[in-house]
Design a protein around this motif. Structure first.
Motif, PDB file in Angstrom:
ATOM      1  N   TRP A  50     -59.077  36.818 -11.305  1.00 55.84           N
ATOM      2  CA  TRP A  50     -58.173  35.886 -10.631  1.00 55.84           C
ATOM      3  C   TRP A  50     -58.620  34.444 -10.816  1.00 55.84           C
ATOM      4  O   TRP A  50     -57.792  33.558 -11.105  1.00 55.84           O
ATOM      5  N   VAL A  51     -59.904  34.167 -10.644  1.00 60.43           N
ATOM      6  CA  VAL A  51     -60.423  32.802 -10.792  1.00 60.43           C
ATOM      7  C   VAL A  51     -60.152  32.283 -12.202  1.00 60.43           C
ATOM      8  O   VAL A  51     -59.674  31.155 -12.392  1.00 60.43           O
ATOM      9  N   GLU A  52     -60.437  33.110 -13.201  1.00 62.14           N
ATOM     10  CA  GLU A  52     -60.221  32.686 -14.590  1.00 62.14           C
ATOM     11  C   GLU A  52     -58.745  32.384 -14.835  1.00 62.14           C
ATOM     12  O   GLU A  52     -58.400  31.385 -15.484  1.00 62.14           O
ATOM     13  N   SER A  53     -57.870  33.225 -14.291  1.00 64.39           N
ATOM     14  CA  SER A  53     -56.434  33.017 -14.470  1.00 64.39           C
ATOM     15  C   SER A  53     -55.967  31.721 -13.808  1.00 64.39           C
ATOM     16  O   SER A  53     -55.180  30.967 -14.383  1.00 64.39           O
ATOM     17  N   ARG A  54     -56.468  31.419 -12.606  1.00 65.19           N
ATOM     18  CA  ARG A  54     -56.044  30.211 -11.882  1.00 65.19           C
ATOM     19  C   ARG A  54     -56.526  28.944 -12.588  1.00 65.19           C
ATOM     20  O   ARG A  54     -55.795  27.945 -12.653  1.00 65.19           O
ATOM     21  N   LEU A  55     -57.732  28.960 -13.111  1.00 63.86           N
ATOM     22  CA  LEU A  55     -58.227  27.795 -13.842  1.00 63.86           C
ATOM     23  C   LEU A  55     -57.338  27.501 -15.046  1.00 63.86           C
ATOM     24  O   LEU A  55     -57.031  26.339 -15.349  1.00 63.86           O
ATOM     25  N   GLN A  56     -56.881  28.555 -15.699  1.00 58.81           N
ATOM     26  CA  GLN A  56     -55.994  28.380 -16.851  1.00 58.81           C
ATOM     27  C   GLN A  56     -54.625  27.875 -16.413  1.00 58.81           C
ATOM     28  O   GLN A  56     -54.048  26.968 -17.041  1.00 58.81           O
ATOM     29  N   GLU A  57     -54.089  28.437 -15.327  1.00 60.66           N
ATOM     30  CA  GLU A  57     -52.768  28.025 -14.823  1.00 60.66           C
ATOM     31  C   GLU A  57     -52.743  26.547 -14.449  1.00 60.66           C
ATOM     32  O   GLU A  57     -51.745  25.850 -14.679  1.00 60.66           O
ATOM     33  N   ILE A  58     -53.824  26.074 -13.862  1.00 62.77           N
ATOM     34  CA  ILE A  58     -53.903  24.685 -13.415  1.00 62.77           C
ATOM     35  C   ILE A  58     -53.910  23.723 -14.595  1.00 62.77           C
ATOM     36  O   ILE A  58     -53.470  22.577 -14.487  1.00 62.77           O
ATOM     37  N   GLY A  59     -54.379  24.196 -15.740  1.00 66.80           N
ATOM     38  CA  GLY A  59     -54.437  23.351 -16.923  1.00 66.80           C
ATOM     39  C   GLY A  59     -55.826  22.858 -17.257  1.00 66.80           C
ATOM     40  O   GLY A  59     -55.989  21.887 -18.018  1.00 66.80           O
ATOM     41  N   ILE A  61     -59.522  22.955 -19.025  1.00 68.27           N
ATOM     42  CA  ILE A  61     -60.082  23.428 -20.290  1.00 68.27           C
ATOM     43  C   ILE A  61     -61.477  23.973 -19.997  1.00 68.27           C
ATOM     44  O   ILE A  61     -62.108  23.564 -19.020  1.00 68.27           O
ATOM     45  N   PRO A  62     -61.957  24.915 -20.796  1.00 68.96           N
ATOM     46  CA  PRO A  62     -63.297  25.469 -20.535  1.00 68.96           C
ATOM     47  C   PRO A  62     -64.376  24.399 -20.620  1.00 68.96           C
ATOM     48  O   PRO A  62     -64.315  23.491 -21.455  1.00 68.96           O
ATOM     49  N   TYR A  63     -65.343  24.521 -19.730  1.00 63.25           N
ATOM     50  CA  TYR A  63     -66.481  23.604 -19.732  1.00 63.25           C
ATOM     51  C   TYR A  63     -67.353  23.829 -20.953  1.00 63.25           C
ATOM     52  O   TYR A  63     -67.885  22.886 -21.538  1.00 63.25           O
ATOM     53  N   LYS A  64     -67.473  25.105 -21.352  1.00 64.41           N
ATOM     54  CA  LYS A  64     -68.286  25.452 -22.513  1.00 64.41           C
ATOM     55  C   LYS A  64     -67.544  26.471 -23.365  1.00 64.41           C
ATOM     56  O   LYS A  64     -66.847  27.339 -22.832  1.00 64.41           O
ATOM     57  N   SER A  65     -67.704  26.368 -24.667  1.00 65.39           N
ATOM     58  CA  SER A  65     -67.121  27.278 -25.662  1.00 65.39           C
ATOM     59  C   SER A  65     -65.628  27.476 -25.386  1.00 65.39           C
ATOM     60  O   SER A  65     -64.906  26.534 -25.094  1.00 65.39           O
ATOM     61  N   GLY A  84     -64.325  25.026 -15.180  1.00 66.71           N
ATOM     62  CA  GLY A  84     -63.235  24.407 -15.922  1.00 66.71           C
ATOM     63  C   GLY A  84     -63.286  22.902 -15.776  1.00 66.71           C
ATOM     64  O   GLY A  84     -63.953  22.378 -14.877  1.00 66.71           O
ATOM     65  N   VAL A  85     -62.577  22.204 -16.636  1.00 63.70           N
ATOM     66  CA  VAL A  85     -62.625  20.741 -16.672  1.00 63.70           C
ATOM     67  C   VAL A  85     -61.217  20.163 -16.704  1.00 63.70           C
ATOM     68  O   VAL A  85     -60.354  20.646 -17.440  1.00 63.70           O
ATOM     69  N   ILE A  86     -61.001  19.142 -15.886  1.00 64.49           N
ATOM     70  CA  ILE A  86     -59.853  18.247 -16.053  1.00 64.49           C
ATOM     71  C   ILE A  86     -60.411  17.015 -16.762  1.00 64.49           C
ATOM     72  O   ILE A  86     -61.177  16.248 -16.172  1.00 64.49           O
ATOM     73  N   PRO A  87     -60.085  16.834 -18.039  1.00 66.13           N
ATOM     74  CA  PRO A  87     -60.721  15.758 -18.810  1.00 66.13           C
ATOM     75  C   PRO A  87     -60.479  14.381 -18.208  1.00 66.13           C
ATOM     76  O   PRO A  87     -59.377  14.063 -17.741  1.00 66.13           O
ATOM     77  N   GLY A  88     -61.534  13.562 -18.217  1.00 63.81           N
ATOM     78  CA  GLY A  88     -61.449  12.199 -17.714  1.00 63.81           C
ATOM     79  C   GLY A  88     -61.206  11.196 -18.817  1.00 63.81           C
ATOM     80  O   GLY A  88     -61.113  11.545 -19.996  1.00 63.81           O
ATOM     81  N   LYS A  89     -61.135   9.931 -18.438  1.00 64.06           N
ATOM     82  CA  LYS A  89     -60.851   8.869 -19.395  1.00 64.06           C
ATOM     83  C   LYS A  89     -62.021   8.640 -20.347  1.00 64.06           C
ATOM     84  O   LYS A  89     -61.829   8.287 -21.505  1.00 64.06           O
ATOM     85  N   ASN A  90     -63.233   8.822 -19.848  1.00 65.44           N
ATOM     86  CA  ASN A  90     -64.415   8.686 -20.703  1.00 65.44           C
ATOM     87  C   ASN A  90     -65.210   9.973 -20.617  1.00 65.44           C
ATOM     88  O   ASN A  90     -65.972  10.193 -19.685  1.00 65.44           O
ATOM     89  N   ARG A  91     -65.083  10.820 -21.598  1.00 55.67           N
ATOM     90  CA  ARG A  91     -65.684  12.143 -21.561  1.00 55.67           C
ATOM     91  C   ARG A  91     -67.164  12.131 -21.898  1.00 55.67           C
ATOM     92  O   ARG A  91     -67.833  13.170 -21.828  1.00 55.67           O
ATOM     93  N   ASN A  92     -67.679  10.975 -22.268  1.00 54.67           N
ATOM     94  CA  ASN A  92     -69.113  10.865 -22.527  1.00 54.67           C
ATOM     95  C   ASN A  92     -69.927  10.725 -21.243  1.00 54.67           C
ATOM     96  O   ASN A  92     -71.137  10.940 -21.243  1.00 54.67           O
ATOM     97  N   LEU A  93     -69.254  10.345 -20.165  1.00 53.81           N
ATOM     98  CA  LEU A  93     -69.948  10.153 -18.902  1.00 53.81           C
ATOM     99  C   LEU A  93     -70.247  11.495 -18.238  1.00 53.81           C
ATOM    100  O   LEU A  93     -69.545  12.487 -18.469  1.00 53.81           O
ATOM    101  N   SER A  94     -71.252  11.531 -17.410  1.00 52.98           N
ATOM    102  CA  SER A  94     -71.544  12.747 -16.648  1.00 52.98           C
ATOM    103  C   SER A  94     -70.401  13.011 -15.668  1.00 52.98           C
ATOM    104  O   SER A  94     -69.822  12.076 -15.103  1.00 52.98           O
ATOM    105  N   PRO A  95     -70.024  14.272 -15.474  1.00 52.58           N
ATOM    106  CA  PRO A  95     -68.837  14.590 -14.677  1.00 52.58           C
ATOM    107  C   PRO A  95     -69.089  14.605 -13.171  1.00 52.58           C
ATOM    108  O   PRO A  95     -70.214  14.774 -12.699  1.00 52.58           O
TER     109      PRO A  95
END
Length: 358
Positions: A50-59, A61-65, A84-95
């Protein structure tokens, strides 16, 4: 040129809040099945799916691989964190990280512990995905193995995530919650002595406690500028009063600025009676909105590398005054102090609330 949208009307806000509460309830009911989510059980496996499915539904992206799942093995047992990750404006910064554990202590729904926090973490991710990204990545982490017999041991999911699964950017700031689905109530041993007890204690139902303001010298000032949404009354206090009672502990120990939100223990804590219909989803919606505001504020801030720890007393006193309003003095008297205006009194109140089981 960016489009400037008009502010929402009161009716639009009410509809939005109602929709959020409904989604939170839906997520809690889907996750918190009667079989529970104890590690190694069929219910735990269903929760993973369920958790994996909800992370995908929300949009996210995987944190790793290519998977949200981050499996690990300890003591011959298989566990899974999810990230999971919601990408930010500067992806080089620590999340900025928001997280909660999904396992249960017994074979029962365990809705407040900790389905409510999982639902809130996912709702924060969904809201930020819909309304616009942060300055940096938002990392949504759903941890395994927080409950006994793994609590504070090597198998604990948040410990394994921080020590083994974080990438080279590290963590900028962490928002962790646990036991945030219920209203604050006072035990019958207290209320039976009070005339009109329900009338006197009902204003305290919306209380939510925070620790972590003391985790960085710049954090109290950041938090002071964040409004608390209607439906939630925030009180900040020191983590030492309650200890590392959840997944925030590993971040505190590693000097990561953090906040931890909880409504404390209640009569249904670690009981089969901790079921979805007992939760206050409107309050959870307010906590969700507060977490969104904290994540946005923290993402914009570059916390200086300085000696960790802060004197958060002034901020704590302000939250007591704001949250309790005209009920401040009556509650102070009930708890054996004149006011919540100095460290000695707050120390006393923290012990009193702990003795009451909160």
């Amino acid at each position: 040129m960016a489009q400037i949208l008009p502010p929402l009307t009161k009716i639009e806000i009410m509809k939005s809040n109602h929709k959020l509460a409904k989604q939170l309830e839906k997520d809690v009911r889907e996750l918190c099945l009667p079989c529970g989510r104890r590690v190694g059980t069929k219910g735990h496996e269903l929760a993973e799916q369920w958790v994996e499915s909800r992370l995908q539904e929300i949009g996210c992206i995987p944190y790793k691989s290519n998977s949200f799942s981050l499996p690990y093995q300890m003591e011959g047992i298989g566990f899974k964190n999810f990230a999971g990750v919601i990408p930010g404006k500067n992806r080089n910064l620590s999340p900025v990280l928001i997280g909660a554990h999904y396992d249960s202590v017994i074979d029962a729904p365990c809705a407040d512990d900790n389905g409510a926090s999982v639902a809130i973490s996912l709702a924060v991710a969904d809201a930020i995905a819909q309304s616009g990204s942060l300055e940096r990545d938002l990392l949504i982490t759903i941890f395994d193995a927080e409950e006994p017999p793994y609590f504070q041991g090597e198998c604990m999911g948040s410990i394994r995530f921080y020590e083994d699964q974080t990438d080279e950017r590290g963590i900028h700031f962490a928002v962790i919650s646990d036991l945030v689905g219920h209203d604050i109530t006072f035990p019958k041993s207290v209320t039976k002595r009070l005339p009109a007890a329900k009338l006197l204690t009902s204003p305290f139902a919306a209380l939510t406690f925070m620790t972590g303001a003391e985790s960085h010298p710049e954090l109290p000032k950041v938090l002071e500028n964040i409004d608390t949404p209607k439906g939630m009354k925030l009180i900040a206090t020191l983590n030492e009063y309650v200890g590392d009672m959840s997944d925030h502990g590993i971040f505190r120990l590693n000097d990561i600025p953090y906040v931890f939100l909880s409504c404390g223990r209640w009569e249904h804590y670690h009981q089969p009676s901790d079921t979805p219909e007992k939760l206050n989803y409107k309050k959870m919606g307010a906590i969700t909105e507060y977490c969104i505001r904290v994540c946005r504020a923290a993402a914009q801030r570059s916390f200086s590398e300085t000696e960790m720890g802060a004197n958060s007393l002034d901020y704590e006193i302000k939250t007591w005054r704001t949250a309790l309003g005209i009920m401040r003095r009556p509650l102070a008297k009930l708890l054996g102090v004149s006011d919540f205006n100095n460290r000695k009194n707050i120390d006393h109140v923290a012990r009193a609330l702990s003795d009451l089981g909160l």
